[in-house]
Design an enzyme around this catalytic site. Structure first.
Site, PDB file in Angstrom:
ATOM      1  N   SER A  15      43.611  49.007  41.909  1.00 14.86           N
ATOM      2  CA  SER A  15      44.436  47.881  41.457  1.00 14.86           C
ATOM      3  C   SER A  15      43.548  46.707  41.020  1.00 14.86           C
ATOM      4  O   SER A  15      43.723  46.143  39.935  1.00 14.86           O
ATOM      5  CB  SER A  15      45.367  47.468  42.607  1.00 14.86           C
ATOM      6  OG  SER A  15      46.033  46.280  42.314  1.00 14.86           O
ATOM      7  N   ASP A  63      32.503  38.185  35.677  1.00 15.00           N
ATOM      8  CA  ASP A  63      33.621  37.634  36.466  1.00 15.00           C
ATOM      9  C   ASP A  63      33.370  37.891  37.942  1.00 15.00           C
ATOM     10  O   ASP A  63      32.402  38.554  38.331  1.00 15.00           O
ATOM     11  CB  ASP A  63      34.950  38.252  36.019  1.00 15.00           C
ATOM     12  CG  ASP A  63      36.156  37.422  36.472  1.00 15.00           C
ATOM     13  OD1 ASP A  63      35.956  36.344  37.063  1.00 15.00           O
ATOM     14  OD2 ASP A  63      37.288  37.871  36.255  1.00 15.00           O
ATOM     15  N   LYS A  64      34.285  37.353  38.724  1.00 12.71           N
ATOM     16  CA  LYS A  64      34.207  37.483  40.177  1.00 12.71           C
ATOM     17  C   LYS A  64      35.590  37.810  40.691  1.00 12.71           C
ATOM     18  O   LYS A  64      36.590  37.411  40.076  1.00 12.71           O
ATOM     19  CB  LYS A  64      33.734  36.124  40.646  1.00 12.71           C
ATOM     20  CG  LYS A  64      33.700  35.648  41.955  1.00 12.71           C
ATOM     21  CD  LYS A  64      34.674  34.872  42.749  1.00 12.71           C
ATOM     22  CE  LYS A  64      36.029  34.533  42.407  1.00 12.71           C
ATOM     23  NZ  LYS A  64      36.739  33.784  43.420  1.00 12.71           N
ATOM     24  N   HIS A  65      35.653  38.564  41.775  1.00 13.07           N
ATOM     25  CA  HIS A  65      36.950  38.743  42.461  1.00 13.07           C
ATOM     26  C   HIS A  65      36.738  38.472  43.937  1.00 13.07           C
ATOM     27  O   HIS A  65      35.726  38.888  44.513  1.00 13.07           O
ATOM     28  CB  HIS A  65      37.496  40.169  42.284  1.00 13.07           C
ATOM     29  CG  HIS A  65      38.758  40.372  43.065  1.00 13.07           C
ATOM     30  ND1 HIS A  65      39.994  39.968  42.592  1.00 13.07           N
ATOM     31  CD2 HIS A  65      38.976  40.859  44.313  1.00 13.07           C
ATOM     32  CE1 HIS A  65      40.916  40.220  43.514  1.00 13.07           C
ATOM     33  NE2 HIS A  65      40.325  40.767  44.565  1.00 13.07           N
ATOM     34  N   SER A  66      37.676  37.787  44.529  1.00 10.44           N
ATOM     35  CA  SER A  66      37.605  37.568  45.975  1.00 10.44           C
ATOM     36  C   SER A  66      38.835  38.165  46.627  1.00 10.44           C
ATOM     37  O   SER A  66      39.938  38.116  46.057  1.00 10.44           O
ATOM     38  CB  SER A  66      37.558  36.068  46.265  1.00 10.44           C
ATOM     39  OG  SER A  66      37.813  35.857  47.636  1.00 10.44           O
ATOM     40  N   ARG A 123      54.128  50.137  46.022  1.00  9.96           N
ATOM     41  CA  ARG A 123      53.309  50.061  47.245  1.00  9.96           C
ATOM     42  C   ARG A 123      53.910  49.048  48.211  1.00  9.96           C
ATOM     43  O   ARG A 123      53.948  49.250  49.426  1.00  9.96           O
ATOM     44  CB  ARG A 123      51.880  49.632  46.901  1.00  9.96           C
ATOM     45  CG  ARG A 123      51.005  50.755  46.374  1.00  9.96           C
ATOM     46  CD  ARG A 123      49.744  50.205  45.760  1.00  9.96           C
ATOM     47  NE  ARG A 123      48.885  49.556  46.733  1.00  9.96           N
ATOM     48  CZ  ARG A 123      47.942  48.647  46.428  1.00  9.96           C
ATOM     49  NH1 ARG A 123      47.744  48.291  45.177  1.00  9.96           N
ATOM     50  NH2 ARG A 123      47.214  48.108  47.369  1.00  9.96           N
ATOM     51  N   THR A 171      44.856  31.542  42.615  1.00  8.66           N
ATOM     52  CA  THR A 171      44.191  30.684  41.625  1.00  8.66           C
ATOM     53  C   THR A 171      45.185  30.129  40.600  1.00  8.66           C
ATOM     54  O   THR A 171      45.107  28.957  40.213  1.00  8.66           O
ATOM     55  CB  THR A 171      43.090  31.506  40.919  1.00  8.66           C
ATOM     56  OG1 THR A 171      42.158  31.912  41.916  1.00  8.66           O
ATOM     57  CG2 THR A 171      42.364  30.711  39.852  1.00  8.66           C
ATOM     58  N   LYS A 213      41.997  45.883  36.664  1.00  7.16           N
ATOM     59  CA  LYS A 213      42.305  44.631  35.947  1.00  7.16           C
ATOM     60  C   LYS A 213      41.016  43.905  35.560  1.00  7.16           C
ATOM     61  O   LYS A 213      40.904  43.350  34.468  1.00  7.16           O
ATOM     62  CB  LYS A 213      43.220  43.764  36.813  1.00  7.16           C
ATOM     63  CG  LYS A 213      44.633  44.350  36.882  1.00  7.16           C
ATOM     64  CD  LYS A 213      45.554  43.621  37.824  1.00  7.16           C
ATOM     65  CE  LYS A 213      45.217  43.877  39.265  1.00  7.16           C
ATOM     66  NZ  LYS A 213      46.245  43.524  40.243  1.00  7.16           N
ATOM     67  N   LYS A 214      40.030  43.913  36.462  1.00  8.95           N
ATOM     68  CA  LYS A 214      38.749  43.262  36.132  1.00  8.95           C
ATOM     69  C   LYS A 214      38.065  44.033  34.999  1.00  8.95           C
ATOM     70  O   LYS A 214      37.498  43.434  34.088  1.00  8.95           O
ATOM     71  CB  LYS A 214      37.842  43.206  37.375  1.00  8.95           C
ATOM     72  CG  LYS A 214      38.338  42.200  38.415  1.00  8.95           C
ATOM     73  CD  LYS A 214      38.130  40.773  37.934  1.00  8.95           C
ATOM     74  CE  LYS A 214      39.000  39.794  38.698  1.00  8.95           C
ATOM     75  NZ  LYS A 214      38.954  38.424  38.163  1.00  8.95           N
TER      76      LYS A 214
HETATM   77  N1  URA Z   1      45.097  42.349  44.724  1.00 12.58           N
HETATM   78  C1  URA Z   1      45.496  43.229  43.781  1.00 12.58           C
HETATM   79  O1  URA Z   1      45.583  42.905  42.607  1.00 12.58           O
HETATM   80  N2  URA Z   1      45.821  44.481  44.190  1.00 12.58           N
HETATM   81  C2  URA Z   1      45.740  44.882  45.464  1.00 12.58           C
HETATM   82  O2  URA Z   1      46.035  46.009  45.741  1.00 12.58           O
HETATM   83  C3  URA Z   1      45.318  43.948  46.431  1.00 12.58           C
HETATM   84  C4  URA Z   1      44.988  42.681  46.032  1.00 12.58           C
END
Ligand code: URA
Length: 440
Positions: A185, A82-85, A170, A122, A189-190
């Site tokens: 965070s 996967d990718k996260h941006s 937060r 997304t 999740k990833k």
């Molecule tokens: N996206 C997230 O899921 N968590 C963060 O803290 C910042 C961006």
């Protein structure tokens, strides 16, 4: 968990001692079960925000948050990627990356978010497709990925539930901008997707969360450290985010722009970033040996229609009717919502395009409904803009360089701001790659 034990943990952060690992795990469990006083969670978050924690502690925090919910268990995760941006203006890469990688034989169980910024996330973009359902549970995600190679689902309470409460607190305690908290965070999740490899796109520039290279590098190092600490083969690409990505910005417009790329007719800027991310994952998983081979394979799955077919299959698997999914890929504008008005903005002088102020454009689009100001706001999918020029290109005075899609009237002030967001130069402009650096 006893209040005294949480106080001890807070004190360890404040005095820069290493947090007791089992107490930290107990704390995260209590947060996930909503079985803890909110004031103590606030105090702990503020301590971490002001004092920071070490990379090993960040990894432990990430691990605990991941384990607070379901973790997808693959028989063999070597091809699961996967990718996260960190997000930017026109950042629609996920919509193309998942089907392209699925067409190349990889598995992409992508969790994504809604946006609380200038454009949607997304999930907001995908929800502009009629019938598209992003509410998949972990089992449904896994089943779909085993069947067609990819899915894109909204983050939900089954995944890293500790993050849900921590993120909400937060938000109200002004502790969002903490590198360890952002890291935990995002990566928890990833990691819950059960990944073998991950590419991170850390945007850097005027239209990014991280505006300086030092800040972007610090975030990239922290995320790579935590993800690797959890056994995920991870790389971060720091990429330039001053001017908008590609031609289309806005939720349904970004779906259109993505389909054009998958049809082989899209923006080169957009495709370039997708290739950068896909190639890393293809090399890391051994699907290809080099960047050049990866680029060739991506060109092939676009040219032979298999990437577009994966996109169509993903839409159908996620609830879009077959006839609609077919019409979407044949003629996207016949399916996607369109705005009541399109206002053209004209270049007032000739020159080489040197700057397009992403934030001015995105802020106006957001006010018209392309993005949210509060989590309750409803996105209007058809709002956004098309940029009909590229950086470095020569434009003539009078050329319609921007098409703004809107339903409400654009004010004179907004029209002037849109017009002023373009800067041209009499000198030729050198256009560099978006890739600034790689952290691994
Ligand atoms: N996206 C997230 O899921 N968590 C963060 O803290 C910042 C961006």
């Amino acid at each position: 968990m006893k209040s005294a034990d949480v106080e001890k943990l807070i004190n360890q952060v404040l005095t820069k001692q290493t947090m007791d690992e089992s107490a930290l795990q107990e704390f995260i469990k209590a947060v996930a079960q909503r079985n803890i006083e909110i004031s103590l969670v606030e105090k702990w978050l503020k301590a971490v925000h002001s004092n920071g924690i070490s990379v090993p502690e960040t990894t432990q925090l990430t691990k605990g948050m991941m384990l607070s919910g379901s973790v997808i268990d693959w028989q063999n995760n070597s091809l699961v990627v996967d990718k996260h941006s960190t997000g930017g203006v026109g950042d629609k890469m996920s919509l193309m990356l998942a089907p392209i990688l699925a067409a190349c034989g990889l598995k992409v169980p992508m969790l994504a978010g809604r946006g609380l910024g200038h454009t949607g996330g997304t999930i907001d973009k995908l929800e502009s497709i009629p019938g598209f359902n992003c509410s998949l549970n972990p089992q449904q995600m896994q089943d779909q990925v085993e069947l067609i190679g990819c899915c894109i689902a909204a983050q939900n309470d089954a995944i890293a539930p500790a993050d849900g409460l921590l993120y909400a607190i937060r938000d109200v305690t002004d502790t969002i901008d903490s590198i360890p908290l952002i890291t935990a965070s995002i990566i928890s999740k990833k990691a819950a997707e059960g990944l073998g490899s991950l590419v991170l796109d850390v945007k850097c520039g005027k239209a990014a969360f991280m505006q300086t290279l030092d800040d972007a590098t610090a975030l990239a190092k922290s995320m790579v450290g935590a993800a690797k600490g959890l056994g995920i083969n991870t790389v971060a690409q720091i990429t330039q985010m001053d001017y908008p990505i590609g031609q289309y910005v806005g939720n349904s417009l970004e779906v259109l722009g993505s389909i054009l790329v998958l049809q082989g007719k899209g923006s080169k800027d957009t495709l370039g970033i997708v290739v950068l991310q896909c190639a890393e994952l293809m090399i890391r998983t051994g699907v290809t040996d080099s960047h050049e081979q990866a680029e060739n394979l991506i060109a092939e799955v676009i040219a032979n229609g298999s990437a577009l077919e994966k996109f169509r299959e993903m839409c159908i698997q996620q609830g879009t009717e077959e006839v609609t999914a077919q019409a979407l890929i044949d003629n996207p504008n016949s399916v996607l919502p369109s705005s009541e008005h399109i206002t053209e903005i004209i270049a007032t002088e000739a020159g080489y395009v040197s700057e397009i102020d992403s934030m001015v454009l995105a802020d106006i689009a957001r006010k018209h409904g392309a993005g949210r100001f509060t989590i309750e706001d409803e996105i209007i999918p058809e709002i956004g803009f098309e940029i009909c020029i590229e950086r470095g290109q020569h434009v003539e005075s009078g050329f319609a360089w921007l098409k703004f899609h809107h339903n409400q009237v654009l004010s004179e002030v907004e029209i002037a701001a849109l017009s002023n967001s373009l800067t041209t130069s009499s000198q030729k402009i050198e256009v560099n790659s978006r890739l600034i650096s790689i952290i691994e």
